[in-house]
Design a protein around this motif. Structure first.
Motif, mmCIF file in Angstrom:
data_model
loop_
_atom_site.group_PDB
_atom_site.id
_atom_site.type_symbol
_atom_site.label_atom_id
_atom_site.label_comp_id
_atom_site.label_asym_id
_atom_site.label_seq_id
_atom_site.Cartn_x
_atom_site.Cartn_y
_atom_site.Cartn_z
ATOM 1 N N ARG A 33 -0.790 -14.086 -1.393
ATOM 2 C CA ARG A 33 -0.365 -14.111 0.008
ATOM 3 C C ARG A 33 0.731 -13.078 0.267
ATOM 4 O O ARG A 33 0.712 -12.372 1.288
ATOM 5 C CB ARG A 33 0.130 -15.504 0.396
ATOM 6 C CG ARG A 33 0.517 -15.613 1.864
ATOM 7 C CD ARG A 33 0.786 -17.055 2.283
ATOM 8 N NE ARG A 33 1.912 -17.622 1.551
ATOM 9 C CZ ARG A 33 1.795 -18.550 0.620
ATOM 10 N NH1 ARG A 33 0.591 -19.011 0.286
ATOM 11 N NH2 ARG A 33 2.860 -19.035 0.010
ATOM 12 N N ALA A 34 1.680 -12.964 -0.681
ATOM 13 C CA ALA A 34 2.753 -11.984 -0.527
ATOM 14 C C ALA A 34 2.201 -10.564 -0.485
ATOM 15 O O ALA A 34 2.621 -9.742 0.347
ATOM 16 C CB ALA A 34 3.761 -12.131 -1.665
ATOM 17 N N LYS B 281 0.565 -5.652 2.510
ATOM 18 C CA LYS B 281 -0.423 -4.631 2.865
ATOM 19 C C LYS B 281 -0.678 -4.590 4.365
ATOM 20 O O LYS B 281 -0.864 -3.514 4.945
ATOM 21 C CB LYS B 281 -1.738 -4.898 2.115
ATOM 22 C CG LYS B 281 -1.657 -4.679 0.614
ATOM 23 C CD LYS B 281 -2.985 -5.002 -0.059
ATOM 24 C CE LYS B 281 -2.908 -4.776 -1.569
ATOM 25 N NZ LYS B 281 -4.182 -5.113 -2.243
ATOM 26 N N SER B 282 -0.698 -5.767 5.007
ATOM 27 C CA SER B 282 -0.976 -5.825 6.446
ATOM 28 C C SER B 282 0.224 -5.428 7.288
ATOM 29 O O SER B 282 0.078 -5.113 8.473
ATOM 30 C CB SER B 282 -1.425 -7.237 6.834
ATOM 31 O OG SER B 282 -0.346 -8.169 6.690
ATOM 32 N N VAL C 98 -0.347 -0.113 -3.444
ATOM 33 C CA VAL C 98 -0.423 -0.210 -1.990
ATOM 34 C C VAL C 98 -0.100 1.157 -1.390
ATOM 35 O O VAL C 98 0.951 1.732 -1.691
ATOM 36 C CB VAL C 98 0.569 -1.265 -1.456
ATOM 37 C CG1 VAL C 98 0.508 -1.338 0.072
ATOM 38 C CG2 VAL C 98 0.263 -2.625 -2.059
ATOM 39 N N PRO C 99 -0.992 1.703 -0.580
ATOM 40 C CA PRO C 99 -0.710 3.007 0.031
ATOM 41 C C PRO C 99 0.387 2.913 1.080
ATOM 42 O O PRO C 99 0.704 1.835 1.579
ATOM 43 C CB PRO C 99 -2.054 3.393 0.655
ATOM 44 C CG PRO C 99 -2.737 2.086 0.924
ATOM 45 C CD PRO C 99 -2.305 1.166 -0.176
ATOM 46 N N GLU C 100 0.959 4.049 1.402
ATOM 47 C CA GLU C 100 1.942 4.166 2.478
ATOM 48 C C GLU C 100 3.189 3.335 2.239
ATOM 49 O O GLU C 100 3.766 2.759 3.167
ATOM 50 C CB GLU C 100 1.309 3.795 3.824
ATOM 51 C CG GLU C 100 0.126 4.685 4.197
ATOM 52 C CD GLU C 100 -0.539 4.263 5.494
ATOM 53 O OE1 GLU C 100 0.004 3.363 6.171
ATOM 54 O OE2 GLU C 100 -1.594 4.815 5.808
ATOM 55 N N VAL C 101 3.625 3.256 0.982
ATOM 56 C CA VAL C 101 4.949 2.699 0.695
ATOM 57 C C VAL C 101 5.945 3.826 0.940
ATOM 58 O O VAL C 101 5.980 4.817 0.205
ATOM 59 C CB VAL C 101 5.044 2.192 -0.760
ATOM 60 C CG1 VAL C 101 6.474 1.777 -1.091
ATOM 61 C CG2 VAL C 101 4.097 1.012 -0.965
ATOM 62 N N THR C 102 6.748 3.689 1.977
ATOM 63 C CA THR C 102 7.649 4.779 2.358
ATOM 64 C C THR C 102 8.914 4.810 1.512
ATOM 65 O O THR C 102 9.478 5.877 1.281
ATOM 66 C CB THR C 102 8.047 4.667 3.836
ATOM 67 O OG1 THR C 102 8.779 3.445 4.043
ATOM 68 C CG2 THR C 102 6.817 4.678 4.731
ATOM 69 N N HIS C 103 9.374 3.631 1.067
ATOM 70 C CA HIS C 103 10.629 3.567 0.330
ATOM 71 C C HIS C 103 10.506 2.650 -0.882
ATOM 72 O O HIS C 103 9.856 1.593 -0.809
ATOM 73 C CB HIS C 103 11.763 3.014 1.222
ATOM 74 C CG HIS C 103 12.197 3.956 2.301
ATOM 75 N ND1 HIS C 103 11.401 4.274 3.376
ATOM 76 C CD2 HIS C 103 13.372 4.651 2.467
ATOM 77 C CE1 HIS C 103 12.055 5.108 4.175
ATOM 78 N NE2 HIS C 103 13.242 5.361 3.646
#
Length: 469
Positions: free
Chosen positions: A286-287, A292-293, A311-316
């Motif tokens: 769930r976490a 992701k969402s 997970v894509p688009e992890v900015t930091h």
């Protein structure tokens, strides 16, 4: 070689890769796939984020189609061993995605969920089984899993297996796999214990090595903030509310510390979840889904639990505490700047962690830009040497460090620890010198009397030690 088609892969695999938007192999894929296609053993040294899952999944699926055959009941044709359930799930999804036009069965076996569905899947037989060592060994012990028909064995993240003490279980599992097999072995680092295991498992392997673990990703903008330990909560919250912050992965050293960070963030009005070894499988799933969402775009994780989080688009990536092993720093920041994107890596460093920072800079051979936000920055920082790698005891498990962590960094007493977790040693009262000790000597009437000074000391001491203090 610039395309997957030039590697000679099965057309059904090429179709799946095209549908997934993958056209060019990464360096580890370009080097590992050709020898694996010919049936050679492969020793791969590559860190997370280099595309190594496809480096073994694609040639394995190609060879399954080339050789034909059916999975044995109660067993598997391909066995992939993984250190964590998250990574196991990630690997299984990759096999399903790449082989979606080929019809091969894929199953996972790991703890935290019911064993019965896993037993049913094993009973039917599976083409590809992705498992954590502990739960697989449980199924083998109850005769629900057999490995005598396994054709391909993959060991992924071997250095993390070592850190978690899985080597005894791995040796038992490998002993049940036929010697006539193809073996693929991947690790980010190659310490002596890993090299010894690889030598025992592999036969005349082809060695491929890309992106050494001491090299940080070029597209990651690294920054260090020197601060007072009490200011970490305030500064972390300020960063998370900053402009351009999307999905953020926050690393904590302990399970207890991760839960505390989440509690503080929620108290400051930010949506966050924690993921670590004390969380149940449904909680972890769930976490990850909320992360992701974007429903809870802040995920606080320990190092072990973060394995398999792709997970894509992890900015930091924010390091709430620095790791004691410098290479772990590189693993952490590699969670951002994936697939050609850029990313920010920020480390919150208290004065007593500066020694760890210097060890990281020596390992990566680069100076990280630092901003001093202490209330009194004129106080000199302590750069004294600190342990950079846990000492290993029996079974390859890390021994506890004598350096006591802060109270908020301690894990739950009595539970299993994840990498980097330590207990504060119990304080010991100073013992009196030998000539000043007195011992209570039991008598036949059940009373316990203390002998007078100098009388019966030797005998009392021997009796006391014989009983085992």
């Amino acid at each position: 070689m610039t395309t997957f088609a030039e590697l000679g892969l099965n057309q059904l695999l090429l179709t799946a890769l095209e549908e997934a938007g993958h056209t060019a192999p990464t360096p580890i894929q370009a080097q590992a796939i050709p020898p694996a296609l010919s049936g050679r053993d492969v020793l791969g040294i590559a860190q997370t984020g280099t595309g190594k899952t496809a480096a073994f999944a694609l040639p394995i699926l190609h060879r399954l189609a080339e050789l034909g055959g059916r999975p044995p009941r109660g067993g598997c044709r391909v066995l992939v061993l993984s250190p964590t359930r998250e990574l196991a799930s990630q690997i299984a999804e990759s096999f399903k995605r790449y082989g979606k036009h080929m019809g091969y069965s894929v199953a996972t076996v790991f703890g935290g969920v019911g064993a019965v569905p896993q037993q049913r899947a094993l009973a039917r037989g599976v083409d590809v089984l992705v498992a954590t060592p502990g739960r697989l060994l449980d199924h083998m012990g109850t005769r629900h899993a057999r490995l005598d028909h396994t054709e391909v064995l993959v060991l992924d993240e071997a250095d993390q297996m070592l850190d978690q003490g899985f080597f005894p279980a791995i040796n038992k599992i490998v002993a049940q796999v036929p010697k006539q097999r193809t073996t693929m072995f991947f690790s980010a680092t190659m310490p002596p214990a890993i090299a010894k295991l690889a030598d025992a498992m592999l036969t005349d392997p082809v060695k491929v090595e890309v992106t050494p673990v001491a090299t940080t990703a070029e597209r990651v903008n690294q920054k260090v903030i020197i601060l007072d330990g009490a200011d970490k909560r305030r500064i972390l919250t300020g960063i998370l509310r900053g402009e351009g912050v999307g999905r953020v992965l926050v690393f904590a050293r302990t399970k207890h510390g991760a839960d505390k960070i989440v509690k503080n963030l929620e108290g400051d009005g930010l949506q966050a979840n924690a993921i670590h070894g004390n969380k149940g499988q449904s909680q972890r799933e769930r976490a990850l889904a909320e992360f992701k969402s974007g429903r809870a775009p802040i995920l606080v994780a320990t190092d072990i639990a973060a394995r398999g989080i792709d997970v894509p688009e992890v900015t930091h990536v924010i390091q709430h505490e620095l790791p004691e092993v410098p290479e772990t720093y590189v693993h952490r920041i590699g969670r951002t700047a994936r697939a050609g994107a850029s990313g920010q890596a920020i480390a919150l460093v208290a004065p007593d962690e500066v020694g760890l920072l210097r060890a990281i800079e020596r390992t990566t051979r680069q100076k990280i830009d630092a901003e001093d936000q202490r209330q009194n920055p004129t106080i000199p920082l302590n750069d004294r040497a600190t342990p950079t790698r846990p000492q290993r005891g029996r079974g390859g498990q890390p021994q506890q460090q004598h350096r006591a962590p802060k109270r908020e960094q301690q894990g739950h007493k009595g539970g299993r620890h994840e990498q980097g977790e330590r207990h504060e040693p119990r304080a010991q009262a100073p013992r009196p010198p030998q000539e000043q000790r007195s011992y209570v000597k039991p008598f036949g009437d059940g009373t316990r009397r203390r002998p007078t000074q100098g009388q019966g000391q030797g005998q009392g001491q021997r009796g006391f030690m014989a009983r085992g203090r």
